[in-house]
Design a protein around this motif. Structure first.
Motif, mmCIF file in Angstrom:
data_model
loop_
_atom_site.group_PDB
_atom_site.id
_atom_site.type_symbol
_atom_site.label_atom_id
_atom_site.label_comp_id
_atom_site.label_asym_id
_atom_site.label_seq_id
_atom_site.Cartn_x
_atom_site.Cartn_y
_atom_site.Cartn_z
ATOM 1 N N UNK A 143 0.830 -1.192 0.000
ATOM 2 C CA UNK A 143 0.000 0.000 0.000
ATOM 3 C C UNK A 143 0.869 1.247 0.000
ATOM 4 N N UNK A 144 0.295 2.423 -0.340
ATOM 5 C CA UNK A 144 1.078 3.663 -0.259
ATOM 6 C C UNK A 144 1.714 3.865 1.112
ATOM 7 N N UNK A 145 0.993 3.499 2.160
ATOM 8 C CA UNK A 145 1.529 3.663 3.519
ATOM 9 C C UNK A 145 2.780 2.816 3.715
ATOM 10 N N UNK A 146 2.803 1.632 3.117
ATOM 11 C CA UNK A 146 3.970 0.759 3.233
ATOM 12 C C UNK A 146 5.082 1.173 2.275
ATOM 13 N N UNK A 147 4.689 1.704 1.118
ATOM 14 C CA UNK A 147 5.666 1.969 0.060
ATOM 15 C C UNK A 147 6.462 3.253 0.257
ATOM 16 N N UNK A 148 5.817 4.296 0.776
ATOM 17 C CA UNK A 148 6.485 5.600 0.875
ATOM 18 C C UNK A 148 7.826 5.522 1.611
ATOM 19 N N UNK A 149 7.903 4.906 2.801
ATOM 20 C CA UNK A 149 9.207 4.853 3.492
ATOM 21 C C UNK A 149 10.282 4.140 2.679
ATOM 22 N N UNK A 150 9.908 3.122 1.897
ATOM 23 C CA UNK A 150 10.901 2.389 1.125
ATOM 24 C C UNK A 150 11.371 3.201 -0.084
ATOM 25 N N UNK A 151 10.430 3.918 -0.730
ATOM 26 C CA UNK A 151 10.844 4.804 -1.821
ATOM 27 C C UNK A 151 11.778 5.888 -1.296
ATOM 28 N N UNK A 152 11.437 6.443 -0.150
ATOM 29 C CA UNK A 152 12.255 7.498 0.456
ATOM 30 C C UNK A 152 13.654 6.976 0.776
ATOM 31 N N UNK A 153 13.729 5.763 1.299
ATOM 32 C CA UNK A 153 15.038 5.176 1.622
ATOM 33 C C UNK A 153 15.884 5.040 0.358
ATOM 34 N N UNK A 154 15.274 4.559 -0.716
ATOM 35 C CA UNK A 154 16.021 4.385 -1.971
ATOM 36 C C UNK A 154 16.505 5.731 -2.510
ATOM 37 N N UNK A 155 15.615 6.719 -2.546
ATOM 38 C CA UNK A 155 15.987 8.017 -3.096
ATOM 39 C C UNK A 155 17.057 8.690 -2.243
ATOM 40 N N UNK A 156 16.932 8.588 -0.929
ATOM 41 C CA UNK A 156 17.936 9.167 -0.058
ATOM 42 C C UNK A 156 19.302 8.519 -0.238
ATOM 43 N N UNK A 157 19.321 7.199 -0.403
ATOM 44 C CA UNK A 157 20.583 6.478 -0.561
ATOM 45 C C UNK A 157 21.265 6.780 -1.890
ATOM 46 N N UNK A 158 20.483 7.147 -2.907
ATOM 47 C CA UNK A 158 21.037 7.323 -4.250
ATOM 48 C C UNK A 158 21.000 8.770 -4.735
ATOM 49 N N UNK A 159 20.664 9.698 -3.846
ATOM 50 C CA UNK A 159 20.592 11.104 -4.244
ATOM 51 C C UNK A 159 21.957 11.645 -4.666
ATOM 52 N N UNK A 160 23.006 11.274 -3.967
ATOM 53 C CA UNK A 160 24.346 11.750 -4.329
ATOM 54 C C UNK A 160 24.690 11.341 -5.749
ATOM 55 N N UNK A 161 24.417 10.075 -6.090
ATOM 56 C CA UNK A 161 24.664 9.628 -7.464
ATOM 57 C C UNK A 161 23.871 10.459 -8.457
ATOM 58 N N UNK A 162 22.570 10.662 -8.180
ATOM 59 C CA UNK A 162 21.715 11.391 -9.114
ATOM 60 C C UNK A 162 22.215 12.821 -9.322
ATOM 61 N N UNK A 163 22.567 13.503 -8.233
ATOM 62 C CA UNK A 163 23.042 14.888 -8.342
ATOM 63 C C UNK A 163 24.403 14.957 -9.012
ATOM 64 N N UNK A 164 25.155 13.880 -8.955
ATOM 65 C CA UNK A 164 26.488 13.859 -9.560
ATOM 66 C C UNK A 164 26.444 13.483 -11.030
ATOM 67 N N UNK A 165 25.585 12.523 -11.397
ATOM 68 C CA UNK A 165 25.719 11.899 -12.717
ATOM 69 C C UNK A 165 24.464 11.831 -13.562
ATOM 70 N N UNK A 166 23.282 11.982 -12.977
ATOM 71 C CA UNK A 166 22.037 11.746 -13.719
ATOM 72 C C UNK A 166 21.591 13.027 -14.419
ATOM 73 N N UNK A 167 21.570 13.013 -15.742
ATOM 74 C CA UNK A 167 21.309 14.220 -16.523
ATOM 75 C C UNK A 167 19.903 14.772 -16.321
ATOM 76 N N UNK A 168 18.948 13.936 -15.971
ATOM 77 C CA UNK A 168 17.561 14.387 -15.799
ATOM 78 C C UNK A 168 17.219 14.688 -14.349
ATOM 79 N N UNK A 169 18.216 14.845 -13.504
ATOM 80 C CA UNK A 169 17.950 15.019 -12.074
ATOM 81 C C UNK A 169 17.211 16.321 -11.777
ATOM 82 N N UNK A 170 17.350 17.336 -12.616
ATOM 83 C CA UNK A 170 16.671 18.617 -12.353
ATOM 84 C C UNK A 170 15.167 18.429 -12.267
ATOM 85 N N UNK A 171 14.600 17.605 -13.171
ATOM 86 C CA UNK A 171 13.154 17.362 -13.145
ATOM 87 C C UNK A 171 12.739 16.663 -11.852
#
Length: 236
Positions: free
Chosen positions: A119-147
């Motif tokens: 459910x959304x209630x179960x999924x949100x914390x896991x999505x947040x964990x993934x994005x937080x763990x990989x934000x440095x990579x995205x800001x460093x290398x991902x060309x579409x990170x601005x969007x």
């Protein structure tokens, strides 16, 4: 290490893809600057708590009529009026919007698609964990990170405004875009809101974000308006 390099021989120093700031020398090669990364990280961390605050009966039903109060005899209970809350905590809301970002990052990294997370209630914390763990990579290398940075900013703002019971500020017209597109002025209508200092032209993509740029925008609008008036006078 933290000084922006000067332009030489017409070289244009790289800027952050998410804001107009020039990258520091130590940031060269990154897509987004460290301040944008830090602000986005803080917003990501706050999203689960905002979701929990929104996902309550009290918030969903705030302002709803009590059954039987002023009723005409209908047995159908009133629909919760907070449709903007339902749009964020329901299946197509925060969880889906974060999942779309995660899926795009996984695809870019060559990783497998994220598993179904309930459910959304179960999924949100896991999505947040993934994005937080990989934000440095995205800001460093991902060309579409601005969007994605902008989408996270919007999502966080929508949730925070409801939690704080703020009204979303309306947009006001602030004239037309004075930038040149080929041999013509863009002249697309521009709007602004009190919630953001950023103005972006939907026609040519030009942006104005600082007080100085706003002043330059106003001066350019006046110059173009004067030139248009002069051309009309000469053609008359």
């Amino acid at each position: 290490m933290h000084e922006p390099a000067t332009d030489a021989d017409g070289y244009i120093w790289p800027t952050c893809v998410a804001c107009p700031r020039q990258l520091w020398t130590a940031e060269v090669g990154r897509q987004a600057c460290r301040p944008c990364e830090e602000k986005t990280a803080a917003r990501i961390v706050e999203l689960p708590a905002l979701f929990r605050q929104l996902d309550t009966t009290a918030v969903l039903m705030r302002g709803a009529r009590r059954p039987g109060a002023g009723s005409s005899g209908s047995k159908t209970p009133p629909i919760p009026p907070r449709l903007e809350v339902l749009a964020l905590v329901g299946p197509g809301g925060m969880a889906a919007r974060l999942s779309a970002i995660e899926d795009a990052w996984r695809q870019e990294l060559g990783w497998t698609v994220a598993p179904w997370r309930g459910s959304p209630r179960q999924a949100v914390p896991q999505h947040v964990e993934f994005l937080g763990n990989n934000l440095l990579w995205a800001c460093s290398s991902y060309e579409s990170v601005a969007d994605d940075i902008e989408e996270i900013r919007r999502l966080h703002g929508e949730c925070a405004a409801i939690v704080r019971q703020e009204r979303r500020p309306g947009r006001v017209k602030i004239g037309h875009c004075p930038e040149r597109v080929g041999d013509e002025w863009c002249w697309t209508p521009l709007t602004a809101t009190a919630a953001s200092h950023r103005v972006r032209c939907g026609g040519c993509g030009s942006r104005w974000e600082t007080l100085g740029e706003w002043r330059e925008l106003r001066a350019a609008q006046e110059r173009v308006a004067d030139e248009q008036q002069r051309q009309k006078w000469l053609a008359a």
